[in-house]
Design an enzyme around this catalytic site. Structure first.
Site, mmCIF file in Angstrom:
data_model
loop_
_atom_site.group_PDB
_atom_site.id
_atom_site.type_symbol
_atom_site.label_atom_id
_atom_site.label_comp_id
_atom_site.label_asym_id
_atom_site.label_seq_id
_atom_site.Cartn_x
_atom_site.Cartn_y
_atom_site.Cartn_z
ATOM 1 N N GLU A 327 0.842 -1.195 0.000
ATOM 2 C CA GLU A 327 0.000 0.000 0.000
ATOM 3 C C GLU A 327 0.880 1.249 0.000
ATOM 4 O O GLU A 327 1.747 1.396 0.873
ATOM 5 C CB GLU A 327 -0.880 0.058 1.250
ATOM 6 N N CYS A 328 0.668 2.135 -0.941
ATOM 7 C CA CYS A 328 1.344 3.433 -1.002
ATOM 8 C C CYS A 328 2.864 3.255 -0.908
ATOM 9 O O CYS A 328 3.487 2.817 -1.865
ATOM 10 C CB CYS A 328 0.802 4.352 0.079
#
Length: 448
Positions: A327-328
């Site tokens: 994520e990210c």
């Protein structure tokens, strides 16, 4: 039953909400109370400070991403506490234009739903009686919301305070505290907000100073007295599915952004969390069935990550046969490379073709609704996912297959679709720029 609670809010960001919240948490804890913190909206950094001040995990409550039943169930985690202190985000009524699961993401949604009175923190620099007009407008703006009083921040002098109190008395508003200017307890910031709690060697001293400061200048007895009991009860909710039975979770200063409610969901389903540190050149536990790389600050540790051959090789071997999701910041770390703010190119894991740059900064901020083309690990039945995006990286290349159809809170498509690539022997590598908060139950129309 949820213990008596209050929500600390303000007209805008940067007024001192977090400092006041931390001071109250630490001050009431010093009195021997058990205090449960919450944070309204998507935020990782403030809750870490809350947990340090209160000695209890701070839980996020988000009306755009979470259903009303989900919010009530999370609030019940305050069971056993003497007092709830929730911190709002941005201004009290600030949210998106279109409602989500239970509201538009405003702190006022949470306060109204839980029945928590609001205490407004006002930065009164450069104004006097006008501060009362601002507070009065906030108190009257939304029916059913109880603004119980104000705490004045950055008061310049006794005369300044006296003038503001005249205005508040005329408006029928209670002043619960008046804080003089005190830069010593200001928390340091960086481009995504406050520096993380674990990075501050003086954190304990700062919290002690904040508690003493708030105790000296606020009426703690009156603040506790305005807290209101909430008639909460557990409702039927769908827990976010665990991505696997044994989850290798990257966890260090480069990868620390994951919501406590997700970890609680996963553990409640019997999953085992196996933390490992990429910065310490650790690879995922060989016994894990899935690997999850949360967001964080890989750009601040890009040189170290680039040099961690053991981590890269172990992750690549793991991804051949099992799912890996980022994520990210975790997504960026799975890519080919990351260009730091000074223009230096750093090699990343190379499991995806993603190339990102912080030399070309552009803020990406907002809620995200994703309709996956390829399900995230363990989430095969999820038609939609709600989350948020907050980073300054620019995508230079994203050549792999798009992972999802992603829109913002207004239904506009965004380019950060995430991507995925299949491993050689049944594995799958995937990543998104949005941070998962919850599954969506309010999708309109067919899946894109």
């Amino acid at each position: 039953m949820i213990p008596p609670g209050i929500l600390i809010s303000a007209p805008a960001s940067g007024t001192g909400k977090t400092t006041v919240t931390l001071g109250l948490l630490a001050a009431f804890r010093a009195q021997g109370l058990i205090v449960q913190p919450f944070k309204s909206g998507p935020d990782y950094i403030d809750p870490a400070f809350h947990a340090a001040a209160a000695g209890r995990v701070s839980v996020n409550l988000d009306s755009w991403a979470m259903s009303a039943a989900r919010l009530q169930n999370l609030a019940l985690q305050a069971h056993g506490a003497d007092l709830v202190i929730a911190e709002g985000s941005m201004g009290l009524f600030d949210g998106v234009a279109q409602a989500g699961e239970a509201g538009n993401g405003a702190s006022a949604d949470v306060a109204a739903m839980m029945g928590w009175p609001v205490i407004v923190v006002l930065d009164v620099s450069g104004q006097a009686q006008t501060a009362a007009a601002v507070a009065y407008g906030m108190a009257q703006f939304r029916k059913g919301l109880n603004v119980a009083g104000v705490i004045l921040n950055k008061v310049a002098s006794p005369r300044h305070e006296a003038l503001i109190r005249v205005g508040m008395e005329a408006a029928g508003l209670t002043v619960l505290g008046a804080l003089p200017r005190k830069a010593e307890i200001t928390l340091p910031e960086r481009h995504l907000g406050l520096v993380q709690a674990e990075e501050l060697p003086r954190l304990e001293a700062i919290l002690t100073e904040a508690a003493a400061f708030v105790t000296a200048h606020c009426d703690l007895e009156a603040i506790r007295a305005v807290a209101s009991m909430t008639e909460g009860q557990a409702g039927q909710v769908t827990a976010t599915p665990a991505p696997g039975e044994r989850i290798a979770l990257a966890r260090d200063q480069a990868f620390s952004f994951i919501y406590p409610h997700l970890l609680a969901d996963w553990r409640a389903q019997g999953a085992t969390i196996l933390p490992f540190s990429p910065l310490a050149d650790e690879a995922p536990d060989p016994s894990a069935t899935v690997c999850w790389l949360p967001g964080g600050y890989p750009e601040l540790h890009a040189g170290q990550l680039s040099a961690r051959a053991g981590f890269r090789e172990g992750l690549a071997a793991f991804a051949q046969t099992r799912p890996v999701h980022g994520e990210c910041g975790g997504y960026m770390a799975l890519g080919q490379g990351l260009i730091a703010a000074d223009g230096t190119h750093h090699r990343m894991a190379g499991l995806l073709g993603l190339e990102t740059s912080f030399a070309k900064r552009r803020m990406h901020l907002g809620y995200r609704l994703a309709r996956p083309h390829r399900p995230l690990p363990g989430m095969e039945q999820a038609r939609g996912l709600r989350g948020h995006e907050f980073h300054y990286a620019t995508i230079l290349s994203q050549p792999d297959t798009p992972l999802a159809h992603v829109t913002d809170a207004n239904g506009q498509e965004v380019a950060e679709t995430g991507s995925y690539r299949d491993g050689a022997d049944g594995g799958c590598i995937s990543g998104t720029f949005f941070h998962l908060i919850a599954e969506s139950s309010l999708l309109d129309g067919p899946q894109a």
